[in-house]
Design a protein around this motif. Sequence first.
Motif, mmCIF file in Angstrom:
data_model
loop_
_atom_site.group_PDB
_atom_site.id
_atom_site.type_symbol
_atom_site.label_atom_id
_atom_site.label_comp_id
_atom_site.label_asym_id
_atom_site.label_seq_id
_atom_site.Cartn_x
_atom_site.Cartn_y
_atom_site.Cartn_z
ATOM 1 N N GLY A 1 -0.219 10.755 -12.050
ATOM 2 C CA GLY A 1 -0.149 10.134 -10.736
ATOM 3 C C GLY A 1 1.263 10.209 -10.191
ATOM 4 N N TYR A 2 1.369 10.554 -8.910
ATOM 5 C CA TYR A 2 2.671 10.685 -8.259
ATOM 6 C C TYR A 2 2.675 9.853 -6.989
ATOM 7 N N ASP A 3 3.743 9.116 -6.798
ATOM 8 C CA ASP A 3 3.915 8.374 -5.555
ATOM 9 C C ASP A 3 4.419 9.357 -4.504
ATOM 10 N N VAL A 4 3.569 9.673 -3.534
ATOM 11 C CA VAL A 4 3.927 10.633 -2.482
ATOM 12 C C VAL A 4 4.011 9.934 -1.121
ATOM 13 N N HIS A 5 4.268 8.640 -1.155
ATOM 14 C CA HIS A 5 4.277 7.845 0.072
ATOM 15 C C HIS A 5 5.313 8.350 1.082
ATOM 16 N N GLU B 1 0.830 -1.199 0.000
ATOM 17 C CA GLU B 1 0.000 0.000 0.000
ATOM 18 C C GLU B 1 0.867 1.254 0.000
ATOM 19 N N ARG B 2 0.527 2.196 -0.857
ATOM 20 C CA ARG B 2 1.291 3.438 -1.003
ATOM 21 C C ARG B 2 0.319 4.608 -1.130
ATOM 22 N N TRP B 3 0.792 5.810 -0.766
ATOM 23 C CA TRP B 3 0.035 7.037 -0.991
ATOM 24 C C TRP B 3 0.285 7.505 -2.421
#
Length: 189
Positions: free
Chosen positions: A74-78, A50-52
Amino acid sequence: GRPREAVIGRTVREVVGPELDIIWDGIQPKVLAGERVSYERRTQYPGRGERWLQVDVVPHFNEHGETTGAFVFGYDVHALKLAEGHRKTTERQLQIIADSLPTAVGIYDSEYRVVFANRPLLKALGFRMETMLGRHGAEIIGGEAFSELLPFGERARKGEVVQIRQQRPLHGELRSIDFTFAPFDAGDR
């Protein structure tokens, strides 16, 4: 990672699956009306858990100004969201510690607006946190008192620790109050 042909010309449901139907149902009318939409959500990444994810949906217009589609970024901001969570936890811990101190503590930015206050300071000055944060020092202690203390604050801004004791009215009576002005860089200069 999917090949282009698995994405281009497909509906959102075909590309992402049914879990986005509820989100897309709320976004689609706005995008079709020409509005840019951004949101963040948690999602499952194959092999990464799971990622933000931060998503920006930007309408695409034809030569007549009509919305004909949208660009979806879409950007991975996790890592950013985890750092934000850690920062909030640290701030809460600092507030608990500062509230337990037997002395009033206030932190001001470079324009002398309150950015932090502990419970003893709020109590001494008769404020609630939400009404004190962001206010200028002169609004809190009065223009005359602020002007008298300003030179000490300026010395602290230059790197000096200044300790003074002054007679000040507090809750209707004159009291000796110890002040310590210490350098503090909030990163706003």
